[in-house]
Enzyme design. Structure first.
Site, PDB file in Angstrom:
ATOM      1  N   HIS A  61       0.826  -1.218   0.000  1.00  0.00           N
ATOM      2  CA  HIS A  61       0.000   0.000   0.000  1.00  0.00           C
ATOM      3  C   HIS A  61       0.858   1.265   0.000  1.00  0.00           C
ATOM      4  CE1 HIS A  61      -3.543  -2.430   1.922  1.00  0.00           C
ATOM      5  NE2 HIS A  61      -3.366  -2.690   0.634  1.00  0.00           N
ATOM      6  N   ASP A  74      -4.653  -7.617  -1.664  1.00  0.00           N
ATOM      7  CA  ASP A  74      -5.903  -7.188  -1.009  1.00  0.00           C
ATOM      8  C   ASP A  74      -7.045  -8.181  -1.251  1.00  0.00           C
ATOM      9  OD1 ASP A  74      -4.478  -4.982  -0.266  1.00  0.00           O
ATOM     10  OD2 ASP A  74      -5.730  -3.508  -1.306  1.00  0.00           O
ATOM     11  N   HIS A 144       4.212 -17.480   7.299  1.00  0.00           N
ATOM     12  CA  HIS A 144       4.639 -17.448   5.902  1.00  0.00           C
ATOM     13  C   HIS A 144       4.719 -15.984   5.481  1.00  0.00           C
ATOM     14  CE1 HIS A 144       4.851 -20.115   2.112  1.00  0.00           C
ATOM     15  NE2 HIS A 144       5.258 -18.909   1.759  1.00  0.00           N
ATOM     16  N   ASN A 188       8.177 -20.609   7.394  1.00  0.00           N
ATOM     17  CA  ASN A 188       8.451 -20.945   6.013  1.00  0.00           C
ATOM     18  C   ASN A 188       9.654 -20.151   5.528  1.00  0.00           C
ATOM     19  OD1 ASN A 188       7.673 -22.073   3.258  1.00  0.00           O
ATOM     20  ND2 ASN A 188       7.809 -19.874   2.851  1.00  0.00           N
ATOM     21  N   GLU A 401       7.418 -27.735  -0.589  1.00  0.00           N
ATOM     22  CA  GLU A 401       7.147 -26.939  -1.791  1.00  0.00           C
ATOM     23  C   GLU A 401       8.046 -27.431  -2.918  1.00  0.00           C
ATOM     24  OE1 GLU A 401       7.422 -22.620  -1.653  1.00  0.00           O
ATOM     25  OE2 GLU A 401       6.343 -22.583   0.254  1.00  0.00           O
TER      26      GLU A 401
END
Ligand SMILES: *[C@@H]1O[C@H](CO)[C@@H](O)[C@H](O)[C@H]1NC(C)=O
Length: 507
Positions: A61, A74, A144, A188, A401
């Site tokens: 932002h 958002d 994360h 993470n 991952e």
């Protein structure tokens, strides 16, 4: 002529034998196949129902120039409102498990545990219950990358009290969700949190404190992990019966040549990339990697610092962090080759890269993804995992991952992603053949999402998301069908072609 026929038969038999042997390579029935996501990348609802602001809300932002397409999370894939569709996709794929993260500021808006946002707790309860209903094991990452902004203003990971704040948050999560969540991941990718967040201008909080910030963060992060681990172990494990580990990004850094210098250069680079975070937890010394620590201390002295830029761990701290794991979560994507002298690159002084002083090289013939850092490298998972096994013993590993990116107009026929997943899973099978204790594999990612600095310009999803449409519809790519087929058969059939590409939940 007869000889030809004889030879033909022989070749056919050998080929047939090789094929049947290959077909015997199977993933065990209890091997967990899943996909992974992260809260900020998919949820949206950035200020919904009492959620607090986090560092990614703040950065996107206030300095949108940090993001290539000036976008933000958002709304993202709006999983906050579409979570049932997400679970339906998990069912379509036949997943055993789903790895997602909790947004700290959604359940503790100011970061502190005195104020619990019940609407946030309810969202995760609904999400988890929906998975449990369909026998999908939730794997939860506590952190994360989306720190509550209020805590960042107090210094974030550089504040020595950070580990208490994290423990308090972890306890709230164990308390509320631990009756159903049995696999917990504290952090993470510490490297990306500390190095990219504190030592570069790429990831929130964009501190750009090269060579100092990342090392302070590393120490506090490891202590925070250990506090959460011990909290779980002492106060929750006997009732809840789950496990707690950490996920570290372990790409493979191999030596460019078989010279001694290149071997040392590669070792130093590995120590800086992930050893810094893994070594205190997984090694028997419980300390930062030796050669790297020495090198940073030496450089710091030369540069006029009164002490090493890498803080040390006290003996009590070492005892506390050593062995604080039930499993090692590995995020793995690619490989690089390291040289002590070739391919010289310019480094900022002081910096982690200058501390290490090694140069990396990637062969042109390794196929490229849309992400500049991502290549399809041979035997990548096997090289990384066999190294970890040799270093830390045959502990429990979960690949948390692994995945491939395409551009925003990549479409649904993602043959390069299919090729990547098949190669990666062959490499996992090589690990299993070699007795490496890998218990699960999470593909990154279930669906397209906000790819941090690259915004929506890089797509990692098995499902494509239309970000132009307010409903954020999801459509399976070819790779989704291929992954589904692998999960179902527990084998990799390289000739499988989904046709037609119609997706449904198998009953
Ligand atoms: C971050 O630091 C580097 C090196 O000191 C500098 O070149 C770069 O411009 C800085 N980035 C920002 C956004 O200030």
């Amino acid at each position: 002529m007869k000889l030809f026929i004889l030879f033909g038969c022989l070749i056919y038999l050998v080929g047939y034998h090789a094929k049947t042997l290959k077909q015997q390579r199977r993933f065990p029935e209890d091997f967990l196949f899943g996909t992974a996501t992260a809260a900020y990348q998919i949820e949206g609802g950035w200020n919904a129902d009492g959620k607090g602001e986090n560092i990614w809300d703040y950065v996107t932002h206030n300095t949108p120039t940090v993001i290539t397409d000036a976008s933000n999370g958002d709304v993202a894939a709006d999983s906050y409102n579409n979570y049932k569709r997400d679970v339906q996709m998990m069912r379509e794929l036949g997943l055993d498990a789903y790895r997602f993260s909790i947004s700290w500021a959604r359940i503790l808006p100011d970061g502190f545990s005195n104020n619990v946002n019940e609407a946030g707790v309810k969202f995760y309860n609904n999400y988890i219950n929906e998975m449990i209903k369909y026998n999908i094991e939730p794997i939860v990452t506590l952190y994360h990358w989306d720190l509550p902004q209020k805590l960042q203003e107090l210094g974030g990971f550089a504040n020595p009290l950070f580990s208490d704040w994290f423990e308090d948050y972890a306890r709230v999560a164990f308390d509320h969700f631990g009756d159903r969540v049995k696999l917990w991941i504290t952090f993470n990718e510490p490297r990306e949190i500390c190095y990219e967040g504190y030592a570069s201008d790429t990831k929130a909080p964009v501190l750009n404190s090269s060579a100092v910030g990342a090392y302070i963060c590393a120490k506090n992060l490891i202590l925070s992990h250990a506090k959460a681990y011990h909290a779980y172990n002492n106060d929750f494990k006997s009732n809840q019966g789950g496990e707690c580990g950490i996920t570290i990004s372990v790409n493979w850094y191999g030596p460019l040549t078989d010279s001694k210098d290149d071997a040392m250069a590669a070792e130093l680079r590995r120590q800086a990339e992930w050893g810094l975070y893994a070594e205190p937890i997984f090694s028997s010394e419980g300390d930062f990697p030796k050669e790297l620590s020495r090198k940073i201390a030496l450089k710091s002295a030369e540069q006029g610092y009164s002490r090493s830029r890498l803080p040390s761990l006290t003996d009590d701290e070492k005892d506390f962090v050593k062995g604080s794991f039930d499993f090692f979560g590995v995020n793995h994507y690619t490989s690089l080759l390291v040289s002590a002298s070739e391919y010289k690159q310019e480094f900022i002084v002081p910096s982690m890269l200058d501390d290490v002083g090694a140069f990396t090289y990637v062969p042109e013939e390794w196929p490229k993804a849309a992400s500049y850092w991502l290549r399809l490298a041979p035997n990548s998972i096997y090289n990384a995992l066999s190294h970890l096994r040799n270093k830390y013993g045959n502990i429990k590993f979960i690949i948390t991952e692994n995945g491939w990116s395409s551009g925003p107009s990549g479409g649904l026929i993602d043959d390069d992603r299919v090729r990547y997943y098949r190669a990666a899973l062959e490499s996992v099978l090589d690990c299993l053949d070699d007795g490496i204790n890998i218990k699960g594999y999470m593909a990154w990612s279930l669906l397209d999402n906000f790819e941090w600095n690259e915004g929506y310009l890089e797509r990692f999803g098995l499902y494509e998301v239309d970000f132009e449409d307010p409903a954020r519809p999801r459509t399976p790519r070819k790779s989704a069908f291929v992954y589904k087929q692998i999960i179902k058969s527990r084998e990799i059939d390289h000739s499988y072609e989904p046709d037609p590409m119609t997706m449904a939940v198998d009953e």
